[in-house]
Design a protein around this motif. Structure first.
Motif, short mmCIF file in Angstrom:
data_model
loop_
_atom_site.label_atom_id
_atom_site.label_comp_id
_atom_site.label_asym_id
_atom_site.label_seq_id
_atom_site.Cartn_x
_atom_site.Cartn_y
_atom_site.Cartn_z
N VAL A 73 53.87 9.71 67.71
CA VAL A 73 52.17 9.36 68.14
C VAL A 73 51.94 10.23 68.13
CG1 VAL A 73 51.52 7.80 69.53
CG2 VAL A 73 53.20 7.09 67.69
N LEU A 74 52.28 11.31 69.91
CA LEU A 74 51.74 12.47 69.80
C LEU A 74 50.99 13.87 69.09
CD1 LEU A 74 53.84 12.78 73.16
CD2 LEU A 74 51.58 11.88 73.08
N LYS A 75 51.46 13.46 68.23
CA LYS A 75 51.25 14.57 67.74
C LYS A 75 49.63 14.01 66.28
CE LYS A 75 54.17 17.73 65.66
NZ LYS A 75 54.22 18.31 64.45
N ARG A 76 50.41 12.33 65.95
CA ARG A 76 49.59 12.23 64.74
C ARG A 76 47.91 11.79 65.57
NH1 ARG A 76 53.32 7.91 64.08
NH2 ARG A 76 51.74 6.90 65.37
N ARG A 77 48.34 10.94 66.86
CA ARG A 77 46.66 10.96 67.79
C ARG A 77 46.28 11.90 68.85
NH1 ARG A 77 46.80 4.95 69.48
NH2 ARG A 77 47.25 3.86 67.20
N ASN A 78 47.24 13.79 68.16
CA ASN A 78 46.39 14.51 69.82
C ASN A 78 46.01 13.86 70.43
OD1 ASN A 78 45.95 17.34 69.90
ND2 ASN A 78 43.70 16.74 69.66
#
Length: 89
Positions: free
Chosen positions: A27-32
């Motif tokens: 989620v962190l990567k996907r949503r920056n």
């Protein structure tokens, strides 16, 4: 109220922590998104993901975190989770 939420002071298995951290990182990567911001949004605590890394997050909090991740996945058009926190109960 779910049975998992009633068990306040139990901790997760090592496997459940790894699976949940992988989902958080996705989620962190996907949503920056920053880890602290994610923790604040998910659990109202900017240090919660650090606690998860140290396996100091209760099952109750892990279930709530997993529900938040499921909601993020749903918003992002992805299949919803795999029950990592509930597996540890």
């Amino acid at each position: 109220m779910d049975e998992e939420i009633k068990r306040k002071n139990q901790t997760l298995t090592e496997h459940a922590v790894k699976v949940l951290l992988a989902r958080v990182e996705g989620v962190l990567k996907r949503r920056n998104m920053a880890e602290s911001y994610f923790g604040k949004r998910a659990l109202g605590d900017d240090k919660s993901i650090g606690r998860l890394r140290e396996n100091r997050l209760t099952i109750r909090k892990a279930v709530l975190l997993e529900r938040y991740i499921d909601a993020c996945d749903l918003e992002d058009g992805l299949p919803v989770g795999d029950g990592a926190a509930e597996e540890a109960a």
